[in-house]
Design a protein around this motif. Structure first.
Motif, PDB file in Angstrom:
ATOM      1  N   GLY A  71       0.781  -1.231   0.000  1.00 50.38           N
ATOM      2  CA  GLY A  71       0.000   0.000   0.000  1.00 50.38           C
ATOM      3  C   GLY A  71       0.804   1.267   0.000  1.00 50.38           C
ATOM      4  O   GLY A  71       0.842   1.960  -1.007  1.00 50.38           O
ATOM      5  N   PRO A  72       1.461   1.626   1.100  1.00 44.48           N
ATOM      6  CA  PRO A  72       2.214   2.883   1.109  1.00 44.48           C
ATOM      7  C   PRO A  72       3.339   2.875   0.082  1.00 44.48           C
ATOM      8  O   PRO A  72       3.889   1.812  -0.234  1.00 44.48           O
ATOM      9  CB  PRO A  72       2.798   2.953   2.521  1.00 44.48           C
ATOM     10  CG  PRO A  72       1.956   2.038   3.335  1.00 44.48           C
ATOM     11  CD  PRO A  72       1.496   0.956   2.393  1.00 44.48           C
ATOM     12  N   VAL A  73       3.666   4.049  -0.451  1.00 39.80           N
ATOM     13  CA  VAL A  73       4.756   4.154  -1.423  1.00 39.80           C
ATOM     14  C   VAL A  73       6.049   3.680  -0.776  1.00 39.80           C
ATOM     15  O   VAL A  73       6.437   4.142   0.296  1.00 39.80           O
ATOM     16  CB  VAL A  73       4.907   5.603  -1.935  1.00 39.80           C
ATOM     17  CG1 VAL A  73       6.129   5.729  -2.830  1.00 39.80           C
ATOM     18  CG2 VAL A  73       3.647   6.028  -2.675  1.00 39.80           C
ATOM     19  N   THR A  74       6.712   2.740  -1.450  1.00 40.63           N
ATOM     20  CA  THR A  74       7.936   2.147  -0.939  1.00 40.63           C
ATOM     21  C   THR A  74       8.990   2.209  -2.035  1.00 40.63           C
ATOM     22  O   THR A  74       8.715   1.881  -3.186  1.00 40.63           O
ATOM     23  CB  THR A  74       7.677   0.691  -0.504  1.00 40.63           C
ATOM     24  OG1 THR A  74       6.617   0.687   0.456  1.00 40.63           O
ATOM     25  CG2 THR A  74       8.904   0.067   0.116  1.00 40.63           C
ATOM     26  N   LEU A  75      10.195   2.634  -1.670  1.00 37.54           N
ATOM     27  CA  LEU A  75      11.289   2.796  -2.622  1.00 37.54           C
ATOM     28  C   LEU A  75      12.492   1.963  -2.187  1.00 37.54           C
ATOM     29  O   LEU A  75      12.584   1.542  -1.039  1.00 37.54           O
ATOM     30  CB  LEU A  75      11.712   4.266  -2.694  1.00 37.54           C
ATOM     31  CG  LEU A  75      10.637   5.271  -3.087  1.00 37.54           C
ATOM     32  CD1 LEU A  75      11.186   6.682  -2.964  1.00 37.54           C
ATOM     33  CD2 LEU A  75      10.108   4.988  -4.473  1.00 37.54           C
ATOM     34  N   ALA A  76      13.421   1.806  -3.121  1.00 43.48           N
ATOM     35  CA  ALA A  76      14.670   1.120  -2.788  1.00 43.48           C
ATOM     36  C   ALA A  76      15.512   2.021  -1.900  1.00 43.48           C
ATOM     37  O   ALA A  76      15.670   3.208  -2.178  1.00 43.48           O
ATOM     38  CB  ALA A  76      15.435   0.771  -4.057  1.00 43.48           C
ATOM     39  N   HIS A  77      16.038   1.469  -0.850  1.00 42.05           N
ATOM     40  CA  HIS A  77      17.010   2.157   0.004  1.00 42.05           C
ATOM     41  C   HIS A  77      18.408   1.807  -0.483  1.00 42.05           C
ATOM     42  O   HIS A  77      19.283   2.651  -0.580  1.00 42.05           O
ATOM     43  CB  HIS A  77      16.799   1.708   1.451  1.00 42.05           C
ATOM     44  CG  HIS A  77      17.826   2.219   2.391  1.00 42.05           C
ATOM     45  ND1 HIS A  77      19.024   1.565   2.608  1.00 42.05           N
ATOM     46  CD2 HIS A  77      17.855   3.305   3.172  1.00 42.05           C
ATOM     47  CE1 HIS A  77      19.737   2.246   3.492  1.00 42.05           C
ATOM     48  NE2 HIS A  77      19.056   3.307   3.845  1.00 42.05           N
ATOM     49  N   GLY A 106      11.008  -0.442   6.932  1.00 44.05           N
ATOM     50  CA  GLY A 106      11.961  -1.101   6.053  1.00 44.05           C
ATOM     51  C   GLY A 106      11.582  -2.527   5.703  1.00 44.05           C
ATOM     52  O   GLY A 106      10.738  -3.148   6.346  1.00 44.05           O
ATOM     53  N   GLY A 107      12.224  -3.032   4.666  1.00 43.17           N
ATOM     54  CA  GLY A 107      12.011  -4.411   4.254  1.00 43.17           C
ATOM     55  C   GLY A 107      13.229  -4.932   3.510  1.00 43.17           C
ATOM     56  O   GLY A 107      14.057  -4.160   3.033  1.00 43.17           O
ATOM     57  N   VAL A 129      12.377   1.080   1.784  1.00 41.74           N
ATOM     58  CA  VAL A 129      11.953   2.009   2.819  1.00 41.74           C
ATOM     59  C   VAL A 129      10.625   2.629   2.395  1.00 41.74           C
ATOM     60  O   VAL A 129      10.461   3.049   1.257  1.00 41.74           O
ATOM     61  CB  VAL A 129      13.021   3.099   3.105  1.00 41.74           C
ATOM     62  CG1 VAL A 129      13.293   3.966   1.884  1.00 41.74           C
ATOM     63  CG2 VAL A 129      12.617   3.947   4.296  1.00 41.74           C
ATOM     64  N   MET A 130       9.654   2.632   3.321  1.00 41.71           N
ATOM     65  CA  MET A 130       8.370   3.284   3.076  1.00 41.71           C
ATOM     66  C   MET A 130       8.567   4.785   3.166  1.00 41.71           C
ATOM     67  O   MET A 130       9.182   5.276   4.124  1.00 41.71           O
ATOM     68  CB  MET A 130       7.356   2.872   4.135  1.00 41.71           C
ATOM     69  CG  MET A 130       6.415   1.793   3.707  1.00 41.71           C
ATOM     70  SD  MET A 130       5.137   1.584   4.944  1.00 41.71           S
ATOM     71  CE  MET A 130       5.803   0.192   5.825  1.00 41.71           C
ATOM     72  N   VAL A 131       8.038   5.513   2.198  1.00 39.87           N
ATOM     73  CA  VAL A 131       8.198   6.961   2.213  1.00 39.87           C
ATOM     74  C   VAL A 131       6.888   7.696   2.418  1.00 39.87           C
ATOM     75  O   VAL A 131       6.884   8.909   2.558  1.00 39.87           O
ATOM     76  CB  VAL A 131       8.891   7.475   0.927  1.00 39.87           C
ATOM     77  CG1 VAL A 131      10.318   6.958   0.861  1.00 39.87           C
ATOM     78  CG2 VAL A 131       8.113   7.107  -0.308  1.00 39.87           C
ATOM     79  N   SER A 132       5.757   6.980   2.422  1.00 36.85           N
ATOM     80  CA  SER A 132       4.478   7.619   2.730  1.00 36.85           C
ATOM     81  C   SER A 132       3.592   6.614   3.427  1.00 36.85           C
ATOM     82  O   SER A 132       3.821   5.419   3.379  1.00 36.85           O
ATOM     83  CB  SER A 132       3.800   8.130   1.459  1.00 36.85           C
ATOM     84  OG  SER A 132       3.348   7.049   0.683  1.00 36.85           O
TER      85      SER A 132
END
Length: 140
Positions: A71-77, A106-107, A129-132
């Protein structure tokens, strides 16, 4: 594509990089994604093998689709890839991403890139990392 994932919610329509390379989504379920790409002549490097950047992009795309299933916007860390075998023009590659752990924002996800025959070409590990949105609550 799996019936669990509504095609209009995958983000594929807004993903020109994947679309332009002919990357196809085979399946997306919670914490998992499987994408396919045929290696073209345009993807070859000076050694006559598939450029590692294209293999990384395929793995990264599978990682992205898998980590955004919550669901929440998640990007590569961060991410790391290990190239195990070369890929050639005409190879049909499949990248399968699997969520290993999610904690807070995080994931960690592992992606295996294989030829259609099942032979492993590369292994990728991505940290997200979730950013929103609100971080997932984990039971204590």
């Amino acid at each position: 594509m799996s019936a669990e994932q509504d095609p209009s919610r995958t983000g594929y329509e807004e993903d020109p990089a994947c679309r332009s390379l002919g990357i196809v989504i085979e399946e997306i379920t919670t914490g998992r994604a499987r994408l396919r790409m045929r290696v073209s002549e345009d993807m070859m490097n000076g050694h006559g093998i598939a450029h590692g950047g294209y293999l990384f992009l395929l793995a990264d795309a599978a990682f992205s689709y898998a980590c955004n299933t919550h669901g929440p916007v998640t990007l590569a860390h961060s991410a790391q890839v290990t190239f195990l075998r070369p890929a050639a023009a005409g190879d049909q590659l499949v990248a399968e991403a699997v969520e290993r752990v999610r904690h807070g924002r995080g994931g960690v996800y592992d992606v295996t890139v294989r030829r259609a025959s099942g032979e492993v070409v590369a292994e990728f590990r991505g940290q997200s990392v979730m950013v929103s949105g609100t971080p997932a609550r984990t039971p204590r």
